[in-house]
Design a protein around this motif. Structure first.
Motif: not given
Lengths: 249, 268
Positions: A69, A75-77, A79, A88-89, A91-92, A137, B158, B164-167, B179, B257
């Motif tokens: 998505f 919507r970046l982290l 830190w 991060l993309g 993940s899993g 990502r 976030l 959506m990134a699968g976490l 965090r 950061w």
């Protein structure tokens, strides 16, 4: 092969219906644009399709294995570095560390992020670089379906055009399926295979128009002429140009 | 993030100490004025107090007293940090629990530490247990509020992105929500550390449990204002050592950061 099928989907916010009887199908290798005036429920529909919101009515059938998505904001982290954000993309996914690094590098290369920027934090990037990081990502895990929710609205015209070319090169032209939310008819014509128009009150898809030729092979003249023809000759597309948000009941 | 980067960071941090020292110098000047106005019996001059501090610090038995108070303060702070953070995270996620917990927090903040000390002396006796429990009770509401605030104000966008990134939900909790909570928790931890040290010294004094509080009680009974001030300075030195030796480096590591996000000219 159908990757996404929405059947009579409806949703309600605080007792007020925002979507009703929306039916849409997206096939493999097809990028479908969903256009409509601001506030008609496009983003809600995309989030329902992606599984972020549970619909009040109807069914969502997903035929893809993995999706990604790209949101309106990157919507970046804040830190995490560019590299960590792109990773991060993955993940899993059972990916070895060396392969992970290689895939992140490949994704960054695809969106033209220079290696010198990979260790930077999002606050050190320009708006375009942040959105390219978000795109990287989304692409890094090689998903077979992509959701785009007005991802380039906040960018200037030149950068938006560059990002559109990037989407065509990395998603529209690569056999993936996708749903691209936009209220810019030219963007839809540039990137997508079909354009679906959502009713101004979210009462279903009014029309679904197939765009001639394939994305990436359409001339600017053709895009502008088609946009002009659709808006002037096709009464349903007139709603796309409306700027008034739907009033609250 | 190489060695040169870390050395530069430490160097900048040490260099920024000049501002703190100049603030302390202003405080010392006001103190000196007070000492000259009231005389050394009521308020000894800073130089005399610092000499007394060095005399006290030279005695190994006194160093053990400082260490014992510091360890009790750290133990109470650690308990408050763990319990306060866990309770704050749960309350931050569930508004109903937050509504139930609010009155308890008000109660914990509102009850004076002396009341807790009396109760804890009955429950735990006159030893370290009373001191540690007092420090933990005094500090935990601050951490709780910080953690709950951090979770409540998190960017839910976030979390959608991470989904959506699968976490998994556990990965989202640790990598995204906790965090984000840090920006509210670290200031609360700094406050809680100071509160824990203050409560520990007070509990030692009132429960006659040794440590710096016990030494302060002795100075009070001998009307030795110079020694009392020197012990207070020693306790503040111990607190500053723990804060800048443990809490602030952890914060700097977790929030590196933020330094990158600061505009040029504000960094140094």
């Amino acid at each position: 092969m159908t990757l996404l099928q929405l059947n009579a989907v409806g949703h309600v916010y605080l007792g007020r219906p925002v979507l009703e009887q929306v039916t849409l199908q997206v096939n493999q290798g097809e990028m479908v644009a969903l256009v409509g005036p601001s506030g008609c429920g496009k983003s809600t529909l995309a989030q329902i399709a992606a599984g972020l919101i549970i619909p009040r009515h109807g069914q969502v059938e997903r035929g893809y294995a993995r999706c990604a998505f790209v949101f309106q904001e990157p919507r970046l982290l804040p830190w995490a570095t560019v590299e960590a954000n792109v990773a991060l993309g993955l993940s899993g996914l059972p990916v070895a560390r060396s392969e992970r690094r290689a895939r992140v590098a490949a994704a960054c290369d695809r969106v033209s992020l220079e290696e010198g920027d990979w260790q930077k934090f999002p606050s050190q990037l320009s708006g375009g670089m942040r959105q390219r990081t978000a795109l990287a990502r989304a692409l890094v895990a090689d998903p077979d379906f992509l959701y785009f929710d007005e991802p380039f609205t906040a960018l200037d015209a030149a950068l938006r055009r560059r990002m559109q070319h990037l989407v065509v090169a990395t998603a529209s032209d690569s056999g993936k399926g996708g749903l691209f939310i936009t209220h810019d008819i030219h963007e839809a014509l540039r990137i997508c295979h079909r354009i679906a128009v959502l009713d101004r009150c979210g009462h279903g898809i009014l029309e679904c128009v197939a765009v001639p030729e394939t994305p990436g092979h359409r001339s600017e003249e053709m895009i502008f002429e088609t946009a002009r023809r659709l808006i002037s000759d096709h009464p349903l597309f007139a709603v796309v140009e409306e700027h008034d948000e739907r009033r609250l009941a | 993030m190489g060695l040169a980067y870390r050395a530069g960071k430490v160097g900048r941090f040490l260099w920024s100490g000049w501002a703190g020292l100049s603030g302390l110098a202003v405080f010392a000047a006001v103190w000196q004025l007070g000492a000259e106005a009231y005389g050394s019996f009521v308020l000894p001059a800073p130089a005399e107090t610092i000499q007394a501090l060095f005399r006290l610090a030279a005695d190994p038995d006194n160093r053990i007293l400082v260490l014992s108070t510091s360890l009790r303060g750290i133990a109470g702070f650690s308990l408050a940090a763990v319990i306060g953070t866990m309770a704050g995270v749960v309350a931050g996620y569930h508004p109903a629990i937050m509504r139930l917990a609010r009155p308890q927090v008000t109660l914990l903040i509102g009850v004076p530490p002396i009341a807790w000390i009396v109760l804890l002396m009955i429950w735990f006796g006159m030893g370290a247990g009373t001191v540690i429990a007092t420090a933990a009770i005094a500090a935990s509401p601050l951490v709780f509020v910080g953690a709950a605030e951090g979770i409540q104000t998190r960017d839910r966008g976030l979390e959608d992105m991470a989904r959506m990134a699968g976490l998994s939900w556990l990965a989202r909790l640790f990598q995204i929500s906790l965090r984000q909570m840090l920006h509210a928790v670290f200031p609360a931890l700094v406050m809680a550390l100071g509160t824990a040290f203050k409560a520990a010294v007070m509990a030692e004094l009132l429960a006659n449990a040794g440590g710096i509080g016990g030494a302060l009680a002795n100075a009070r009974s001998a009307l030795d204002v110079e020694a009392a001030l020197a012990w207070i300075l020693l306790s503040v030195t111990a607190l500053i050592s723990v804060e800048y030796g443990i809490v602030q480096p952890l914060r700097a590591e977790a929030e590196a950061w933020r330094e990158a996000a600061q505009p040029w000219g504000v960094r140094r």
